[in-house]
Design a protein around this motif. Structure first.
Motif, PDB file in Angstrom:
ATOM      1  N   TYR A 109       0.707  -1.210  -0.123  1.00 49.57           N
ATOM      2  CA  TYR A 109       0.052   0.095   0.042  1.00 49.57           C
ATOM      3  C   TYR A 109       0.963   1.014  -0.104  1.00 49.57           C
ATOM      4  N   CYS A 110       0.208   2.408  -0.414  1.00 50.42           N
ATOM      5  CA  CYS A 110       0.927   3.519  -0.122  1.00 50.42           C
ATOM      6  C   CYS A 110      -0.132   4.682   0.556  1.00 50.42           C
ATOM      7  N   ILE A 111       0.499   5.806   0.858  1.00 48.71           N
ATOM      8  CA  ILE A 111      -0.458   6.680   1.412  1.00 48.71           C
ATOM      9  C   ILE A 111      -1.141   7.527   0.419  1.00 48.71           C
ATOM     10  N   ASP A 112      -0.367   7.596  -0.678  1.00 53.73           N
ATOM     11  CA  ASP A 112      -0.639   8.424  -1.840  1.00 53.73           C
ATOM     12  C   ASP A 112      -2.028   7.922  -2.427  1.00 53.73           C
ATOM     13  N   ASP A 113      -2.184   6.877  -2.523  1.00 50.93           N
ATOM     14  CA  ASP A 113      -3.414   6.036  -3.205  1.00 50.93           C
ATOM     15  C   ASP A 113      -4.482   6.192  -1.976  1.00 50.93           C
ATOM     16  N   ASN A 114      -3.921   5.913  -0.830  1.00 46.72           N
ATOM     17  CA  ASN A 114      -5.270   6.108   0.154  1.00 46.72           C
ATOM     18  C   ASN A 114      -5.758   7.472   0.433  1.00 46.72           C
ATOM     19  N   ALA A 115      -4.810   8.358   0.251  1.00 50.87           N
ATOM     20  CA  ALA A 115      -5.204   9.936   0.547  1.00 50.87           C
ATOM     21  C   ALA A 115      -6.319  10.248  -0.793  1.00 50.87           C
ATOM     22  N   ARG A 116      -5.783   9.554  -1.840  1.00 44.27           N
ATOM     23  CA  ARG A 116      -6.945   9.797  -3.164  1.00 44.27           C
ATOM     24  C   ARG A 116      -8.266   9.295  -2.936  1.00 44.27           C
ATOM     25  N   ALA A 117      -8.097   7.994  -2.501  1.00 47.51           N
ATOM     26  CA  ALA A 117      -9.348   7.385  -2.248  1.00 47.51           C
ATOM     27  C   ALA A 117     -10.079   7.915  -1.020  1.00 47.51           C
ATOM     28  N   PHE A 146      -2.803   5.947  10.869  1.00 47.60           N
ATOM     29  CA  PHE A 146      -1.551   5.194  11.045  1.00 47.60           C
ATOM     30  C   PHE A 146      -0.141   5.464  10.558  1.00 47.60           C
ATOM     31  N   ALA A 147      -0.437   6.041   9.502  1.00 46.05           N
ATOM     32  CA  ALA A 147       0.780   6.718   9.018  1.00 46.05           C
ATOM     33  C   ALA A 147       1.369   7.753   9.558  1.00 46.05           C
ATOM     34  N   TRP A 148       0.506   8.507  10.218  1.00 44.53           N
ATOM     35  CA  TRP A 148       1.345   9.499  11.045  1.00 44.53           C
ATOM     36  C   TRP A 148       2.496   9.098  12.026  1.00 44.53           C
ATOM     37  N   ASN A 149       3.632   9.703  11.876  1.00 43.92           N
ATOM     38  CA  ASN A 149       5.025   9.343  12.711  1.00 43.92           C
ATOM     39  C   ASN A 149       5.246  10.221  13.464  1.00 43.92           C
ATOM     40  N   PRO A 150       4.678  10.456  15.019  1.00 47.49           N
ATOM     41  CA  PRO A 150       4.975  11.594  15.718  1.00 47.49           C
ATOM     42  C   PRO A 150       6.238  11.939  15.922  1.00 47.49           C
ATOM     43  N   ARG A 184       4.326   8.412   6.888  1.00 48.69           N
ATOM     44  CA  ARG A 184       4.920   7.431   6.226  1.00 48.69           C
ATOM     45  C   ARG A 184       4.053   7.334   4.938  1.00 48.69           C
ATOM     46  N   ASN A 185       4.709   6.794   3.956  1.00 46.79           N
ATOM     47  CA  ASN A 185       4.116   6.585   2.644  1.00 46.79           C
ATOM     48  C   ASN A 185       3.916   4.885   2.458  1.00 46.79           C
ATOM     49  N   PHE A 186       4.948   4.264   2.164  1.00 51.91           N
ATOM     50  CA  PHE A 186       4.937   2.731   1.751  1.00 51.91           C
ATOM     51  C   PHE A 186       4.728   1.926   2.820  1.00 51.91           C
ATOM     52  N   MET A 187       3.732   1.009   2.422  1.00 53.31           N
ATOM     53  CA  MET A 187       3.516  -0.040   3.715  1.00 53.31           C
ATOM     54  C   MET A 187       3.527  -1.571   3.070  1.00 53.31           C
ATOM     55  N   ASN A 188       4.290  -2.564   3.590  1.00 47.68           N
ATOM     56  CA  ASN A 188       4.110  -3.878   2.903  1.00 47.68           C
ATOM     57  C   ASN A 188       2.757  -4.466   3.158  1.00 47.68           C
ATOM     58  N   PHE A 189       2.499  -5.597   2.486  1.00 48.47           N
ATOM     59  CA  PHE A 189       1.164  -6.271   2.565  1.00 48.47           C
ATOM     60  C   PHE A 189       1.065  -6.655   4.280  1.00 48.47           C
ATOM     61  N   GLU A 227       8.177  14.076   0.342  1.00 48.85           N
ATOM     62  CA  GLU A 227       7.511  15.544   0.394  1.00 48.85           C
ATOM     63  C   GLU A 227       6.322  15.137  -0.484  1.00 48.85           C
ATOM     64  N   ASP A 228       6.071  14.917  -1.567  1.00 47.27           N
ATOM     65  CA  ASP A 228       4.776  14.897  -2.312  1.00 47.27           C
ATOM     66  C   ASP A 228       3.660  14.277  -1.668  1.00 47.27           C
ATOM     67  N   SER A 229       4.199  13.040  -0.982  1.00 51.63           N
ATOM     68  CA  SER A 229       3.106  12.104  -0.503  1.00 51.63           C
ATOM     69  C   SER A 229       2.779  12.813   0.904  1.00 51.63           C
ATOM     70  N   ASN A 230       3.468  13.585   1.389  1.00 50.86           N
ATOM     71  CA  ASN A 230       3.068  14.296   2.729  1.00 50.86           C
ATOM     72  C   ASN A 230       2.220  15.610   2.411  1.00 50.86           C
ATOM     73  N   GLY A 231       2.466  16.484   1.222  1.00 49.18           N
ATOM     74  CA  GLY A 231       1.768  17.377   0.960  1.00 49.18           C
ATOM     75  C   GLY A 231       0.315  16.748   0.367  1.00 49.18           C
ATOM     76  N   ARG A 232       0.052  16.009  -0.352  1.00 50.78           N
ATOM     77  CA  ARG A 232      -1.056  15.159  -0.861  1.00 50.78           C
ATOM     78  C   ARG A 232      -2.055  14.638   0.538  1.00 50.78           C
ATOM     79  N   THR A 233      -1.161  14.198   1.594  1.00 51.61           N
ATOM     80  CA  THR A 233      -2.205  13.970   2.658  1.00 51.61           C
ATOM     81  C   THR A 233      -2.721  14.957   3.325  1.00 51.61           C
ATOM     82  N   LEU A 234      -1.908  16.107   3.448  1.00 52.56           N
ATOM     83  CA  LEU A 234      -2.467  16.989   3.877  1.00 52.56           C
ATOM     84  C   LEU A 234      -3.731  17.816   3.035  1.00 52.56           C
ATOM     85  N   TRP A 235      -3.568  17.522   1.791  1.00 52.62           N
ATOM     86  CA  TRP A 235      -4.809  18.097   0.948  1.00 52.62           C
ATOM     87  C   TRP A 235      -5.893  17.017   1.150  1.00 52.62           C
TER      88      TRP A 235
END
Length: 755
Positions: free
Chosen positions: A433-441, A469-473, A479-484, A495-503
């Protein structure tokens, strides 16, 4: 279409292979092929792309359009661009192992995968037992090829048996030979000082697999019966052998002749002779021998040339010799059988009737192999391949938008979130998985209609949970990429994945249908949005700007959001000023992915902050990028991935990604909302119609039945995988077009606007 008509319409092809002055059999073949095509079809433009094993070492003639450094993969991509730009209607590749770079020549695939025309491949070597890399690369070439040319029927049989190649794809075209009148060797010998000799000739680059040792071992018996017999070994040592050991191999052969007492009966002529001189040598010989040691050799140009001028050939039974000398057109002797060679050579030199009969039969066969015959046969196959291409229906300009469909998104999702990739339409769990796709979803959950509210609630919660869960305090980053197996691949994402998540958080805070999800998103945004101020990537900043101006709808005057939108907008203006040229109105000196997000961020920030300068710049740069994304036919053409990172360069057409169409749709929607100018709604529709088939290949990427979307538009067709990014791009674009249709209706009917 009649093949004759197709040939008349054929005006340009690309020919790839070695070329003289490179000294090898394939270079001679490609050069002869070029001239045969030019002689037979003088109006046909043949662009030669010469493979170069020593860049800068060859002085290529004007006939060579471009040379390709063998080991430089980027050069193959450049050649593909040149071929596409040239208007070539077909590509004809001369394939041999060792002349293309990469493992088993795989760099050639990078070129061919980016050329959208029929491909013919002539196979000069076909292996019975290829290794894994050779099999992988050859089978990729076979899949890509429209026609596969072999020079012996055994090649057809091997391709079908070893590789499962469709017999209808394979055509046998014999090796070409020059057109020379039949000549009596006695008339040619004086030019070489052989008037009183009985000449046996071998020609070709000198290398251990040529079996010269076998012939030298046969010469004592031949010389005993014919003292004036002379075995001439004509040809330079193979360049690769010279590079490895100099002339040690030639010296070993000379020493063998001396040891056997036949030094006066064996002569080595070291040199790479031009074709006219070679033919003179062949016609001056009484017999021609090819004592090769490789049974699998499918092609021998020297054998073909010898038959073409009517030489009596004595050969080992490798594949090409077995076929061309069949039916009493020559003599076969077993591999390594020196006594057998001696026996046949002694008999032929002493039997004028047998020798002359075989010579005449060989010459008659050679008349069927003349270079014009090869040119005609090959061009007929080229014309047929072009004629057989599917007739693509022209896509309509006014296409109906699809109703957003959650089915494919759900197919790619599980209790953890949305998986990244698929093989065709089946999720590929290896990539997790990645946070980019889950943010878009998560954004899609706020926008999609219609959708069962129970499903919306379920999946909004799952995608939101992934972001949470991706947030690392500890790192204050997502975080972006997660294994299965739900383990993270990193401590912080790009940086792009973090900016997209804020959006995505801001969109959810404003547009989620459930209060509980809006409250959660507001809290997460407030807790994490300050990371935006550390972002340096222009796209990451654009994503954060889009999130910030969205959050201003939730909390007007929100200090941090105002700061993000204002600061990053100002910095984008500075980037534009730094990179601008008269013909280049863009924020960077290169194009990359998600390009339209930069002007979209400026437009939306201009409206939210009441900054006319931001709005003006956003509209101007959107106008510029839309122009770069329009084909000569007026269709949307996504900036191809091969364009990325090329300073101040015009975009290249492939590979085109669904993400670019979505970004352009949403940026044009923003421009329409800001200006009510119908031009922008038209541009949004044009970009959206790319999914439906209004594109360079007239191929729809959307799979209407289930809401899926293919991963890209390649020169050869569709990338038929359906990853999360592509599916989400289509569905979010469908949501944007649906909303735009309602806005257009409101503008067109003032009464509806009042209501």
């Amino acid at each position: 279409m009649d093949r004759t008509v197709a040939l008349e319409r054929l005006d340009r092809i690309a020919l790839i292979g070695n070329f003289l002055p490179r000294k090898c059999g394939l270079a001679t073949f490609t050069t002869d092929t070029y001239y045969a095509l030019q002689d037979r079809y003088p109006d046909l433009a043949v662009d030669v792309y010469a493979m170069d094993d020593r860049p800068g070492s060859y002085e290529y003639p004007p006939e060579v359009t471009h040379s390709i450094p063998q080991d430089d993969r980027i050069a193959y991509l450049d050649a593909a661009r040149r071929i596409e730009a040239s208007g070539a209607q077909a590509v004809w590749v001369q394939h041999e192992y060792g002349i293309y770079g990469g493992s088993a020549g795989e760099h050639l695939l990078a070129l061919l995968d980016r050329v959208n025309v029929p491909l013919l491949i002539t196979l000069h070597t076909i292996l019975e037992t290829p290794n894994s890399d050779q099999r992988r690369v050859l089978e990729a070439l076979l899949r890509r090829a429209t026609k596969v040319i072999v020079m012996a029927d055994k090649g057809r049989e091997i391709l079908m048996r070893v590789h499962g190649t469709d017999a209808r794809k394979i055509v046998t075209i014999p090796h070409g030979v020059p057109d020379r009148p039949f000549a009596d060797p006695a008339s040619m010998k004086p030019a070489f000082g052989w008037a009183d000799r009985e000449v046996i000739l071998t020609f070709g680059l000198l290398a251990p697999n040529k079996g010269i040792e076998t012939m030298i071992e046969a010469m004592p018996a031949v010389a005993a019966a014919h003292p004036r017999a002379l075995y001439v070994v004509l040809g330079a040592t193979h360049p690769h052998l010279v590079a490895h050991e100099g002339e040690a191999y030639r010296d070993r052969l000379k020493a063998q002749a001396a040891r056997l007492g036949v030094a006066d009966n064996v002569r080595f002529i070291d040199g790479f002779v031009e074709q006219a001189e070679l033919l003179d040598y062949l016609q001056a010989a009484d017999l021609y021998v090819t004592p090769y040691s490789n049974p699998a050799q499918i092609t021998s140009g020297t054998l073909s040339y010898a038959v073409g001028v009517g030489k009596v050939v004595v050969s080992t039974p490798y594949v090409h010799a077995t076929e061309i000398l069949a039916d009493d057109h020559g003599v076969l002797v077993d591999f390594g059988d020196s006594a057998g060679f001696a026996r046949e050579l002694v008999d032929l030199l002493g039997n004028d009737d047998r020798r002359n009969r075989l010579a005449r039969r060989a010459y008659a066969r050679g008349r069927t192999m003349l270079w014009p015959c090869l040119a005609e046969a090959a061009l007929t196959e080229v014309a047929g391949a072009i004629d057989a291409r599917p007739r693509r229906m022209r896509a309509q300009h006014d296409l109906t938008a699809l109703t957003p469909d959650f089915a494919a998104v759900e197919r790619m999702s599980d209790a953890t979130g949305m998986l990244q990739h698929s093989i065709y339409s089946v999720p590929d769990r290896r990539h997790g998985y990645c946070i980019d796709d889950n943010a878009r979803a998560l954004i899609l959950m706020a926008k999609i209609d219609p959708l069962d509210e129970v499903l919306r609630d379920k999946w909004t919660t799952i995608y939101a949970s992934f972001l949470q869960f991706a947030w690392n305090p500890d790192r204050r980053r997502f975080r972006n990429f997660m294994n299965f197996d739900r383990t993270w691949c990193e401590d912080e994402g790009s940086e792009d994945s973090n900016g997209r998540t804020l959006w995505a958080l801001a969109i959810t805070a404003r547009d989620a249908r459930s209060r509980k999800h809006r409250d959660w998103a507001i809290s997460m945004y407030e807790m994490t949005a300050s990371i935006a101020l550390d972002l340096g990537s222009p796209r990451a900043r654009a994503f954060a700007m889009l999130g910030a101006v969205t959050f201003l709808d939730v909390a007007p005057g929100h200090t941090l959001s105002m700061e993000i939108a204002t600061r990053f907008g100002t910095e984008l203006v500075a980037l534009l000023d730094a990179s601008r040229r008269p013909e280049w109105r863009w924020f960077e000196i290169v194009l990359a992915y998600d390009n339209a997000r930069l002007p979209e961020a400026m437009i939306r920030a201009g409206v939210a902050l009441k900054r006319d300068d931001f709005l003006r710049i956003g509209l101007d740069t959107l106008d510029w990028i839309v122009g770069r994304q329009t084909s000569p036919e007026g269709r949307f053409r996504a900036v191809g991935t091969e364009s990325f990172g090329r300073p101040y360069a015009e975009p290249l057409p492939f590979d085109q990604q669904p993400l670019e169409a979505q970004a352009t749709v949403e940026a044009c929607v923003a421009a329409f909302e800001a200006t009510r100018d119908s031009r922008w709604s038209d541009e949004a529709s044009k970009a959206y119609n790319w999914y439906l088939g209004a594109n360079d290949l007239d191929l729809p990427l959307a799979t209407i039945a289930d809401g899926g979307c293919f991963d890209g538009l390649m020169p050869t067709g569709l990338n038929r995988n359906q990853g999360a990014e592509s599916i989400l791009a289509l569905q979010l674009a469908s949501c944007a077009i649906s909303a735009l249709s309602k806005k257009r209706a409101s503008v067109a009917d003032p009464r509806r606007a009042v209501a």
